[in-house]
Motif scaffolding. Structure first.
Motif, short mmCIF file in Angstrom:
data_model
loop_
_atom_site.label_atom_id
_atom_site.label_comp_id
_atom_site.label_asym_id
_atom_site.label_seq_id
_atom_site.Cartn_x
_atom_site.Cartn_y
_atom_site.Cartn_z
N LEU A 157 -58.92 -6.88 -32.78
CA LEU A 157 -58.66 -6.40 -31.43
C LEU A 157 -57.59 -5.32 -31.48
O LEU A 157 -56.56 -5.50 -32.13
N GLN A 158 -57.84 -4.19 -30.81
CA GLN A 158 -56.83 -3.14 -30.76
C GLN A 158 -55.89 -3.42 -29.58
O GLN A 158 -56.16 -3.03 -28.45
N ILE A 159 -54.81 -4.16 -29.85
CA ILE A 159 -53.84 -4.47 -28.79
C ILE A 159 -52.60 -3.60 -28.98
O ILE A 159 -52.07 -3.01 -28.05
N MET A 160 -52.18 -3.51 -30.24
CA MET A 160 -51.03 -2.68 -30.60
C MET A 160 -51.29 -1.24 -30.16
O MET A 160 -52.42 -0.77 -30.23
N ASN A 161 -50.25 -0.55 -29.72
CA ASN A 161 -50.36 0.85 -29.27
C ASN A 161 -51.22 1.01 -28.02
O ASN A 161 -51.84 2.04 -27.82
N THR A 162 -51.31 -0.03 -27.18
CA THR A 162 -51.99 0.12 -25.89
C THR A 162 -51.06 -0.40 -24.79
O THR A 162 -50.03 -1.01 -25.09
N ASN A 163 -51.47 -0.22 -23.54
CA ASN A 163 -50.65 -0.72 -22.43
C ASN A 163 -50.57 -2.24 -22.44
O ASN A 163 -49.57 -2.81 -21.99
N SER A 164 -51.61 -2.93 -22.94
CA SER A 164 -51.56 -4.39 -22.98
C SER A 164 -50.36 -4.86 -23.80
O SER A 164 -49.67 -5.81 -23.44
N ALA A 165 -50.12 -4.17 -24.91
CA ALA A 165 -48.98 -4.54 -25.76
C ALA A 165 -47.67 -4.34 -25.00
O ALA A 165 -46.73 -5.12 -25.13
N VAL A 166 -47.62 -3.28 -24.16
CA VAL A 166 -46.41 -3.03 -23.37
C VAL A 166 -46.19 -4.17 -22.39
O VAL A 166 -45.08 -4.68 -22.25
N TYR A 167 -47.27 -4.61 -21.71
CA TYR A 167 -47.15 -5.73 -20.78
C TYR A 167 -46.67 -6.99 -21.50
O TYR A 167 -45.76 -7.67 -21.03
N PHE B 212 -56.19 20.91 -31.01
CA PHE B 212 -55.89 19.48 -30.98
C PHE B 212 -56.83 18.67 -30.09
O PHE B 212 -57.17 17.54 -30.41
N MET B 213 -57.22 19.25 -28.94
CA MET B 213 -57.97 18.46 -27.97
C MET B 213 -59.25 17.84 -28.55
O MET B 213 -59.50 16.66 -28.33
N PRO B 214 -60.08 18.60 -29.32
CA PRO B 214 -61.30 17.98 -29.84
C PRO B 214 -61.04 16.86 -30.87
O PRO B 214 -61.85 15.96 -31.01
N VAL B 215 -59.91 16.92 -31.60
CA VAL B 215 -59.67 15.90 -32.63
C VAL B 215 -58.80 14.76 -32.11
O VAL B 215 -58.70 13.70 -32.73
N ARG B 216 -58.18 14.97 -30.94
CA ARG B 216 -57.25 14.02 -30.37
C ARG B 216 -57.78 12.58 -30.29
O ARG B 216 -57.07 11.63 -30.64
N PRO B 217 -59.06 12.38 -29.84
CA PRO B 217 -59.54 11.00 -29.70
C PRO B 217 -59.58 10.25 -31.03
O PRO B 217 -59.62 9.02 -31.03
N TYR B 218 -59.57 10.98 -32.15
CA TYR B 218 -59.73 10.32 -33.45
C TYR B 218 -58.38 10.05 -34.12
O TYR B 218 -58.33 9.55 -35.24
N ILE B 219 -57.28 10.40 -33.45
CA ILE B 219 -55.95 10.20 -34.03
C ILE B 219 -55.44 8.83 -33.60
O ILE B 219 -55.36 8.54 -32.41
N GLN B 220 -55.11 8.00 -34.58
CA GLN B 220 -54.65 6.65 -34.23
C GLN B 220 -53.27 6.67 -33.60
O GLN B 220 -53.00 5.99 -32.64
N LYS B 221 -52.36 7.48 -34.18
CA LYS B 221 -51.01 7.51 -33.63
C LYS B 221 -50.27 8.76 -34.05
O LYS B 221 -50.49 9.29 -35.13
#
Lengths: 296, 368
Positions: A157-167, B212-221
């Motif tokens: 589950l992707q919880i980390m780095n989302t708003n859910s984790a903030v809550y 950046f905009m086209p690749v943005r969705p694929y960046i984890q952090k």
């Protein structure tokens, strides 16, 4: 004499720890950014006498507040912070009330221990507790490992780095601030009131809504304020647990202050935040006072 | 205690206290250094205290912005700080540093002119600072994993790897992290589309958005330090980051023996070169000891020990004979002269332009 001193002390406290810092921030919010130490102008220069003071005031303006209206980032960040703070306050209340209720109804000899258990996490640094949530919530974290092992899920589950984790982070961190005032309100309550209500034909649920809930109202209000106010300006939790999409005013403030080196705009953001918080509180208190006068 | 004894003892106590205090003042030589985290061989700190008898108080930070705010606020209490070149230049202009007294720095002769020439762009004549370490901003790749996903001819030595949406879409499944440093990421994007990476023109800077905009969705952090661990333990397979950090990830992965093999590339299209500079704040409590510290760091063997430990190149030519073979011989740390030609540097943005850059970066990160 004593009476005067008693009244003076809280006002002095307010003056030194609230009004003076606020005036300093307000002053910076009216000045302009500059490449200097400290990075804004004008500086207060008493050596020039009256002339200096006059020119100091003539250079102040509301430009930075006008600037805040030109970019919808600020507006969106305020709204998003308000929403996150409201939802987390509600969640904290939902989690905290049953805990406080259980503690207040527990046998007398258990209460000190239960109270201790609520306070105990404070003995560990706040930062370390938030970090340990990173260990629990991340994709390779404890939670996902256990769920995968149990076969409940087959991709983490992707919880980390989302708003859910903030809550989760805010509810966890501020829970004691909700539990303690509600507990102290419930503990003072006379249990014979419930017996009386039941004798007069109330069901258990009705007795709770008609007697217990109104009597714990002051605790609930105090708890909600204690959670809501710090949550709205929260910076550490969203920056550690939230993702890049988590928009909060604390992060915007950090960026203005550190990335843009724009202390004046950062101060303007802070002044607006304070107004957003303080106006509803004053209105609320006035309302309470009126209600009390009407009763009295 | 009776009153009489008290009376007799008090003047004596006051006297000894005064003596102790003056002696203390004379002895309490201390120097406070504020450096990046994980950026020195700590045995050097003990060595400095032993050689000079000066107490060394060593604090660390992890972002130029935090250091800069302390410098601009003033009264930081530090004697030596380590800003990166572009930040140094702006802080010099704000009057945050004092000129070095070169007569107290005999080891200046050890410095490497190749680097000093480049740092004089930020600090003309190198009047205010000495180079500590330098490096490039490039791409860290978990090679087996990336080749498994993109095929054997994966463009690992090109910015195409992270700026071409077709590659990023596939790489998203094994994880990609970008530095959260607009002053390095935006020049990288501009350089990729053939614009001047050091452009201060808001219209040119705006073009980075299209990259950046086209690749943005694929960046984890977007983060400036988490990628070291994430790359080393296989959470991500690609990270845009600083050379030495990625080499640290490489070593951690090798130690863990977890099947992760990290390599660092300064991409073919060009990579940013940066310099971390040691300077003395204008209000340093002990500038004398600060000079002693700088001279100590510029000693050839000391500087070599630091580089051997942190895997970053330094600006000290005399230190090169003491560098370990896997440091001086690694082109990821000491690029070949041709590769050095293929790097670019940037200059600090003016406040208005900085605001455009920060705003663009917020948009890239958050979508608003």
């Amino acid at each position: 004499m004593r009476r005067a001193a008693l009244i003076l002390i809280p006002y002095l406290w307010l003056l030194v720890f609230f009004l003076v810092p606020f005036v300093i921030v307000l002053k910076i919010s009216l000045s302009d950014v500059a490449l200097a130490r400290p990075p804004y102008t004008p500086q207060f220069d008493l050596s020039l006498g009256w002339e200096g003071i006059r020119s100091f005031f003539s250079e102040l303006d509301f430009e930075n507040f006008v600037f805040l209206t030109t970019d919808d980032l600020y507006w969106k960040a305020y709204v998003s912070s308000l929403k996150i703070a409201l939802v987390s306050t509600l969640l904290t209340l939902l989690a905290g009330y049953p805990i406080a209720y259980g503690m207040a109804r527990a046998p007398n000899e258990w209460r000190p221990t239960l109270l201790m258990l609520v306070i105990l996490p404070f003995w560990t640094s706040f930062l370390i507790r938030v970090y340990s949530w990173m260990g629990i919530l991340s994709n390779e974290g404890t939670l996902n490992t256990v769920l995968l092992w149990l076969g409940v899920i087959d991709t983490p589950l992707q919880i980390m780095n989302t708003n859910s984790a903030v809550y989760i982070g805010i509810v966890y961190t501020y829970l004691p601030f909700m539990v303690l005032p509600i507990y102290s309100a419930l503990e003072k309550m006379d249990e014979s009131l419930i017996e009386a209500a039941e004798d007069l034909g109330c069901s258990k649920l009705a007795a709770f809504w008609l007697v217990t809930w109104p009597l714990s109202r002051n605790g609930i209000i105090a708890g909600c304020f204690l959670v809501f106010i710090p949550a709205i300006g929260e910076f550490v939790i969203p920056s550690l647990l939230g993702g890049s999409g988590t928009l909060m005013i604390g992060k915007v403030l950090f960026e203005e202050f550190f990335s843009n080196r724009d202390w004046p705009v950062a101060s303007a953001v802070a002044v607006i935040l304070l107004l957003i918080l303080i106006i509803p509180i004053i209105l609320f208190q006035r309302n309470e006072q009126k209600a009390r006068e009407a009763e009295g | 205690m009776t009153n009489r004894e008290h009376m007799m003892k008090t003047p004596f106590l006051t006297l000894t206290a005064t003596l102790a205090l003056t002696a203390g003042l004379a002895q309490a030589e201390e120097v406070r250094v504020y450096n990046w985290s994980d950026y020195i061989d700590e045995s050097l700190l003990a060595k400095f205290e032993e050689e000079t008898g000066i107490d060394l108080i060593y604090d660390v930070f992890d972002s130029n912005e935090v250091l800069e705010t302390k410098m601009l606020a003033g009264g930081s209490g530090y004697d030596v700080v380590v800003p990166t070149g572009t930040f140094l230049q702006r802080q010099i202009m704000a009057g945050a540093f004092q000129p070095l007294d070169k007569s107290k720095l005999p080891n200046l002769e050890n410095m490497w002119d190749v680097i000093s020439d480049r740092t004089s762009k930020y600090d003309p004549g190198n009047e205010y600072a000495i180079n500590y370490m330098w490096g490039t901003t490039g791409i860290g790749v978990n090679e087996p994993k990336v080749r498994e996903i993109l095929g054997e001819d994966a463009p690992v030595t090109s910015w195409d790897l992270v700026f071409d949406p077709a590659n990023m879409e596939k790489l998203a499944e094994c994880g990609v992290m970008f530095l959260d440093a607009p002053a390095e990421m935006i020049p990288a994007a501009l350089n990729y589309i053939g614009e001047d990476p050091d452009s201060h023109d808001p219209d040119v800077i705006a073009k980075a958005e299209e990259v950046f905009m086209p690749v943005r969705p694929y960046i984890q952090k977007f983060h400036s330090s988490e990628y070291i661990n994430a790359l080393a333990n296989g959470d991500v397979c690609v990270a845009v980051g600083w050379s030495g950090d990625i080499l640290q990830a490489r070593d951690r992965a090798a130690e863990a023996d977890n099947g992760v093999e990290v390599s660092y590339y300064a991409p073919d299209e060009g990579a940013q070169m940066w310099f971390d500079q040691m300077a003395i704040p204008v209000d340093a409590p002990n500038p004398e000891a600060a000079h002693t510290f700088l001279n100590f760091i510029m000693d050839a063997e000391n500087m070599a020990a630091a580089s051997n430990y942190v895997y970053y190149a330094n600006g000290n030519e005399a230190s090169q004979q003491y560098l370990a073979e896997d440091v001086i011989g690694d082109p990821a740390i000491y690029p070949t002269p041709e590769a050095m030609e293929n790097t670019y540097t940037t200059t600090p943005y003016e406040p208005k332009v900085q605001r455009t850059v920060t705003r663009l970066w917020t948009k890239i990160k958050s979508g608003t």
